[in-house]
Design an enzyme around this catalytic site. Structure first.
Site, mmCIF file in Angstrom:
data_model
loop_
_atom_site.group_PDB
_atom_site.id
_atom_site.type_symbol
_atom_site.label_atom_id
_atom_site.label_comp_id
_atom_site.label_asym_id
_atom_site.label_seq_id
_atom_site.Cartn_x
_atom_site.Cartn_y
_atom_site.Cartn_z
ATOM 1 N N GLY A 104 44.011 12.651 31.501
ATOM 2 C CA GLY A 104 42.332 13.280 31.327
ATOM 3 C C GLY A 104 42.252 14.261 32.439
ATOM 4 N N SER A 105 41.009 14.553 32.810
ATOM 5 C CA SER A 105 40.648 15.374 33.942
ATOM 6 C C SER A 105 40.659 14.648 35.406
ATOM 7 C CB SER A 105 39.455 15.975 33.696
ATOM 8 O OG SER A 105 38.361 14.701 33.915
ATOM 9 N N THR A 106 40.693 15.557 36.315
ATOM 10 C CA THR A 106 41.094 14.869 37.765
ATOM 11 C C THR A 106 39.936 14.122 38.100
ATOM 12 O OG1 THR A 106 42.659 16.849 38.179
ATOM 13 C CG2 THR A 106 41.548 15.865 40.145
ATOM 14 N N THR B 281 37.677 12.287 36.460
ATOM 15 C CA THR B 281 37.857 11.127 35.733
ATOM 16 C C THR B 281 38.834 10.168 36.194
ATOM 17 O OG1 THR B 281 36.968 12.214 33.794
ATOM 18 C CG2 THR B 281 37.738 9.974 33.359
ATOM 19 N N GLY B 282 40.048 10.923 36.368
ATOM 20 C CA GLY B 282 41.301 10.035 36.787
ATOM 21 C C GLY B 282 41.042 9.323 38.467
ATOM 22 N N GLU C 200 47.881 11.207 34.657
ATOM 23 C CA GLU C 200 48.237 12.682 34.271
ATOM 24 C C GLU C 200 47.023 13.557 34.349
ATOM 25 O OE1 GLU C 200 51.490 13.795 33.879
ATOM 26 O OE2 GLU C 200 52.343 11.936 34.012
ATOM 27 N N LYS D 109 42.836 3.863 23.981
ATOM 28 C CA LYS D 109 41.357 4.368 23.916
ATOM 29 C C LYS D 109 41.511 5.866 23.721
ATOM 30 C CE LYS D 109 37.846 6.092 26.438
ATOM 31 N NZ LYS D 109 37.604 7.174 25.448
ATOM 32 N N CYS E 74 47.372 20.902 29.204
ATOM 33 C CA CYS E 74 47.189 20.558 30.663
ATOM 34 C C CYS E 74 48.291 21.455 31.513
ATOM 35 C CB CYS E 74 47.405 19.113 31.234
ATOM 36 S SG CYS E 74 49.055 18.625 30.155
ATOM 37 N N GLU F 57 40.017 24.577 37.010
ATOM 38 C CA GLU F 57 40.757 24.513 35.278
ATOM 39 C C GLU F 57 39.794 24.938 34.040
ATOM 40 O OE1 GLU F 57 41.414 20.836 34.035
ATOM 41 O OE2 GLU F 57 43.412 21.207 33.274
HETATM 42 P P1 NAD Z 1 38.359 13.571 30.403
HETATM 43 O O1 NAD Z 1 38.552 13.067 31.784
HETATM 44 O O2 NAD Z 1 36.919 13.902 30.316
HETATM 45 O O3 NAD Z 1 38.466 12.145 29.544
HETATM 46 C C1 NAD Z 1 39.885 11.688 29.293
HETATM 47 C C2 NAD Z 1 39.683 10.207 28.739
HETATM 48 O O4 NAD Z 1 38.986 9.564 29.716
HETATM 49 C C3 NAD Z 1 38.675 10.257 27.515
HETATM 50 O O5 NAD Z 1 39.305 9.313 26.590
HETATM 51 C C4 NAD Z 1 37.488 9.930 28.021
HETATM 52 O O6 NAD Z 1 36.731 9.126 26.829
HETATM 53 C C5 NAD Z 1 37.882 8.842 29.148
HETATM 54 N N1 NAD Z 1 36.868 8.602 30.120
HETATM 55 C C6 NAD Z 1 35.666 9.265 30.389
HETATM 56 N N2 NAD Z 1 35.070 8.826 31.431
HETATM 57 C C7 NAD Z 1 35.830 7.691 31.772
HETATM 58 C C8 NAD Z 1 35.651 6.712 33.027
HETATM 59 N N3 NAD Z 1 34.674 6.596 33.702
HETATM 60 N N4 NAD Z 1 36.644 5.656 32.842
HETATM 61 C C9 NAD Z 1 37.515 5.756 31.991
HETATM 62 N N5 NAD Z 1 37.877 6.472 31.031
HETATM 63 C C10 NAD Z 1 36.868 7.550 31.229
HETATM 64 O O7 NAD Z 1 39.355 14.766 30.030
HETATM 65 P P2 NAD Z 1 39.086 15.601 28.516
HETATM 66 O O8 NAD Z 1 38.332 16.423 28.672
HETATM 67 O O9 NAD Z 1 39.269 14.470 27.385
HETATM 68 O O10 NAD Z 1 40.588 16.221 28.640
HETATM 69 C C11 NAD Z 1 40.675 17.508 29.137
HETATM 70 C C12 NAD Z 1 41.549 17.296 30.478
HETATM 71 O O11 NAD Z 1 42.850 16.377 30.370
HETATM 72 C C13 NAD Z 1 41.831 18.526 31.327
HETATM 73 O O12 NAD Z 1 41.764 18.363 32.623
HETATM 74 C C14 NAD Z 1 43.654 18.264 31.168
HETATM 75 O O13 NAD Z 1 44.255 19.305 32.050
HETATM 76 C C15 NAD Z 1 43.682 16.981 31.064
HETATM 77 N N6 NAD Z 1 45.087 16.784 30.361
HETATM 78 C C16 NAD Z 1 45.928 16.403 31.406
HETATM 79 C C17 NAD Z 1 47.254 15.962 30.532
HETATM 80 C C18 NAD Z 1 48.839 15.698 31.625
HETATM 81 O O14 NAD Z 1 49.673 15.314 31.016
HETATM 82 N N7 NAD Z 1 48.603 16.121 33.007
HETATM 83 C C19 NAD Z 1 47.645 16.169 29.330
HETATM 84 C C20 NAD Z 1 46.510 16.488 28.497
HETATM 85 C C21 NAD Z 1 45.140 16.900 28.993
#
Ligand code: NAD
Length: 499
Positions: free
Chosen positions: A250-252, A254-255, A272, A198, A306, A403
């Protein structure tokens, strides 16, 4: 714009964005069940490039069922490891043949420089695919000399097998859309899993194209599916009982939601997440090297990385010169779309994200922090933010704690190494850090004390497919890359034979 450096959009890319895009399920482009569609923007102009389905729970069910069928019928996992390896190597060749198309598509949709898209989004991805393809034939267990004492005289031999975990969901952010999708897809496929990717709703295009190219390379239908959508679609995937492993980037916040949903089904997961990554520059480091290192580590992809450096602690003897050097450098940078290969500042990914970055800057201004450069609103079409250099930041300023994920570098001086270490570790995050010194003894004593999953010395941000990558503290759970990537997509089975 520098007209000589302007890249002409290829026919293949123009044709792709003109198509009616759907989901990719069972090896084909499918019309979604959900009637909703989302606009996909060009960040350099703010214009709509195309639309994609905003998938609902029924679409997620269909994609998971497709991956499950591929898994259960052994069309992919039943192949000899050498055959999986060969097909994945062919996948790399197919991607390479489409390298310029993929790079342009990424730049058009994500906003980044075409130079970065070519070298990293495509170039580093090819290296990663080839490295991981080779892992398919190197999945090894252990033999164990066990000491089971019953019944008297019995003998046992035990060994372990690593078996594919099953159906994998890869949830991907928007900063390196294709590369991070591949970080999940290819090790999962090498291990014999089937996959649903996704992509982020901001940047779904390259994942959709990748799925078509996978079929061209011989990856069987159903082994790799793509659903496009936002939080609703992601949440449906994370909570789906048919998923065996979620690999999330993604973000902490959401993670945490993903992890909470996953444990309800005992779905395996790796996270991650975000970072607030420090650089510590000791007294012996040259000003020019410090400035170059901070720019390379902090402003790649407009700081939307990130692992990007965002907090810079410089020994007081060099501090003023480093702040001045950074301010001068960013003030001289040229701004333009990613397709202008000479532009040094490109747009951020979306209007929403630009607004978020501007809020961080407004708060820093309201807290009375000193802007050595940047921070003013850019009144142009496209989602531009000029890099900001914020000096003399106290450790409790929001710009130091939160962040930003944008082109913002916060700097503070330190007087001794113990203070620098305290400042560097004073964060809820622990993704990455860098140390800048030619004093080997200082470097080797500091490395073990830094709370981060990766510590670079005299560089910041290079990755290698063989080097484990992931976070301490709130920056995640688990590691990608190297053997960790493969092991993360397997279950370990112990086999114990009495004889
Ligand atoms: P985000 O957390 O908003 O979204 C990440 C993904 O999760 C997207 O595909 C989004 O549609 C999906 N999502 C949103 N809500 C969800 C839910 N409730 N359940 C499951 N999936 C859901 O992050 P973003 O704004 O797309 O990316 C930026 C963030 O990603 C920053 O915090 C960055 O540090 C982090 N990031 C981390 C790494 C790493 O390897 N550690 C790499 C790249 C980006």
């Amino acid at each position: 714009m520098n007209s000589e450096a302007k890249v002409a959009i290829s026919d293949a890319v123009q044709a792709f964005v003109r198509r009616e895009l759907g989901l990719f399920i069972e090896g084909e482009v499918r019309v979604a069940h959900s009637p909703r569609r989302s606009d996909v923007f060009d960040p350099a102009t703010g214009h709509v490039l195309t639309t994609v389905p905003d998938a609902d729970a029924t679409d997620v069910d269909r994609a998971v069922a497709s991956a499950r069928t591929a898994f259960d019928t052994h069309v992919w996992r039943g192949l000899r490891p050498a055959d999986r390896e060969r097909i994945l190597l062919r996948f790399a060749d197919v991607l390479e043949a489409h390298a310029e198309e993929l790079a342009q598509l990424e730049t058009l949709n994500q906003g980044k420089s075409i130079n970065v898209a070519r070298a990293i989004d495509v170039g580093a991805t090819l290296e990663y695919v080839r490295y991981m393809a080779g892992s398919a034939t190197k999945i090894v267990g252990e033999t164990l000399d066990v000491s089971i004492p019953f019944p008297p005289g019995a003998r046992y031999t035990a060994f372990t097998r690593h078996e594919p975990v099953g159906v994998v969901a890869g949830i991907v952010p928007w900063n390196f859309p294709m590369m991070i999708a591949v970080w999940k897809l290819v090790p999962a496929l090498a291990a014999g899993c089937s996959v649903v990717i996704k992509p982020s709703p901001e940047t779904p295009l390259t994942a959709l194209r990748l799925a078509e190219l996978a079929i061209d390379a011989g990856i069987p239908a159903g082994a790799f599916n793509v659903v496009t959508g936002g939080a609703e679609c992601g949440a449906a995937l994370a909570a789906h009982p048919g998923i065996n492993k979620i690999s999330f980037t993604g973000s902490t916040p959401t993670g945490k939601r993903v992890g909470t949903a996953a444990v309800q089904n005992m779905t395996r997961f790796s996270l991650e997440l975000g970072g607030k990554n420090p650089a510590v520059m000791l007294a012996d480091i040259g000003v020019e090297q410090a400035v170059r290192g901070a720019l390379a580590g902090g402003l790649l992809n407009q700081g939307q990385v990130c692992a990007a450096v965002s907090r810079i602690y410089v020994h007081r003897s060099k501090y003023a010169k480093v702040v001045e050097g950074l301010a001068d450098s960013v003030s001289a940078m040229t701004m333009g779309p990613g397709l202008d290969a000479s532009a040094q500042i490109n747009p951020l990914v979306s209007a929403h994200h630009r607004a978020r970055v501007e809020e961080h800057l407004a708060r820093a201004r309201a807290e009375g922090l000193r802007f050595a450069a940047g921070g003013a609103r850019v009144e142009e079409p496209g989602y531009y933010v000029r890099p900001a250099i914020i000096a003399d930041v106290p450790p409790d300023a929001a710009i130091v704690r939160d962040e930003v994920f944008g082109p913002v570098l916060a700097l503070a001086p330190f007087d001794d190494v113990a203070e620098a270490l305290r400042l560097a570790n004073d964060s809820p995050y622990g993704l990455a850090a860098s140390l800048w010194t030619n004093d080997l003894r200082a470097a080797m004593s500091l490395v073990p004390q830094i709370e981060a999953g990766t510590v670079w010395v005299n560089c910041h941000v290079p990755l290698d497919p063989g080097m484990p990558f992931g976070g301490y503290k709130q920056s995640g759970i688990g590691r990608e890359f190297g053997r960790h990537a493969i092991e993360g997509f397997t279950e370990t089975k112990s086999v114990c034979i009495a004889h």
